[in-house]
Design a protein around this motif. Structure first.
Motif, PDB file in Angstrom:
ATOM      1  N   ASN A  77     115.933  -0.654  59.943  1.00  0.00           N
ATOM      2  CA  ASN A  77     116.306  -0.679  58.526  1.00  0.00           C
ATOM      3  C   ASN A  77     116.581   0.720  57.987  1.00  0.00           C
ATOM      4  N   PHE A  78     116.120   1.750  58.702  1.00  0.00           N
ATOM      5  CA  PHE A  78     116.388   3.140  58.302  1.00  0.00           C
ATOM      6  C   PHE A  78     117.817   3.578  58.592  1.00  0.00           C
ATOM      7  N   LEU A  79     118.501   2.894  59.492  1.00  0.00           N
ATOM      8  CA  LEU A  79     119.838   3.335  59.884  1.00  0.00           C
ATOM      9  C   LEU A  79     120.745   3.419  58.662  1.00  0.00           C
ATOM     10  N   PRO A  80     121.628   4.390  58.650  1.00  0.00           N
ATOM     11  CA  PRO A  80     122.455   4.621  57.442  1.00  0.00           C
ATOM     12  C   PRO A  80     123.611   3.637  57.313  1.00  0.00           C
ATOM     13  N   TRP A  81     123.285   2.394  57.072  1.00  0.00           N
ATOM     14  CA  TRP A  81     124.321   1.390  56.875  1.00  0.00           C
ATOM     15  C   TRP A  81     124.985   1.547  55.516  1.00  0.00           C
ATOM     16  N   GLY A  82     124.278   2.203  54.593  1.00  0.00           N
ATOM     17  CA  GLY A  82     124.757   2.219  53.211  1.00  0.00           C
ATOM     18  C   GLY A  82     124.444   0.881  52.581  1.00  0.00           C
ATOM     19  N   HIS A  83     125.238   0.475  51.663  1.00  0.00           N
ATOM     20  CA  HIS A  83     125.064  -0.845  51.043  1.00  0.00           C
ATOM     21  C   HIS A  83     126.154  -1.781  51.542  1.00  0.00           C
TER      22      HIS A  83
END
Length: 172
Positions: free
Chosen positions: A27-33
């Motif tokens: 969940n920390f991965l930088p998926w953005g929104h």
């Protein structure tokens, strides 16, 4: 019901902790929104609440929710409330869900994930003054998380399927 049911080994508490930590870091991965990014913590919490309700319950869900609240910088308690109720409802249906194969189980967990997302929207709309409804595409996350259910079931049950001491003459 003709498919064989295998006797699983007891799950290691260390494996449960590692799987929850890995889901938390995913969940920390930088998926953005981005639309359709699954909530890995919710997926793993529901899985362990269904398969090991005595080891992973509402208390673990509450702590993971508080950690996600701090990570997401949302209102303190939003994810904690969501994960707690998600774990509670997963525990209530765990006996029924375990009778089915993982693909059919995903039909049982889809309403749980939809409920969790709806609850998050309701809390945001009730608390924040400038909040607005994000649109119906927001719920794609629940369907993606549900699509990952059979994969998560296979991965998280894999260490329990191996034999303690392999013997070719023993049928189990």
């Amino acid at each position: 019901m003709n498919s064989p049911h295998y006797i699983l080994l007891p799950v290691s508490p260390f494996f449960i902790i590692v799987s929850l930590a890995l889901a938390f870091f995913l969940n920390f991965l930088p998926w953005g929104h981005a639309v359709g990014v699954p909530d890995f913590v919710a997926l793993v919490l529901v899985f362990w609440s269904i398969h090991q309700p005595r080891k992973v319950g509402i208390g673990v869900a509450f702590m993971m929710g508080l950690l996600m609240d701090v990570h997401d910088a949302t209102h303190l308690g939003e994810n904690a409330l969501t994960y707690t109720l998600l774990s509670y409802f997963a525990i209530t249906i765990h006996r029924r869900v375990l009778w089915f194969k993982p693909l059919t189980q995903s039909l049982y967990v889809l309403p749980l994930f939809l409920f969790a997302q709806a609850l998050q929207i309701i809390v945001r709309l009730a608390v924040a003054q400038d909040a607005h409804f994000p649109g119906w595409l927001y719920f794609v996350e629940s369907f993606v998380t549900t699509a990952l259910w059979p994969i998560a079931s296979w991965l998280l049950l894999a260490p329990q399927r191996r034999a303690v001491d392999r013997d070719d003459t023993r049928p189990i």
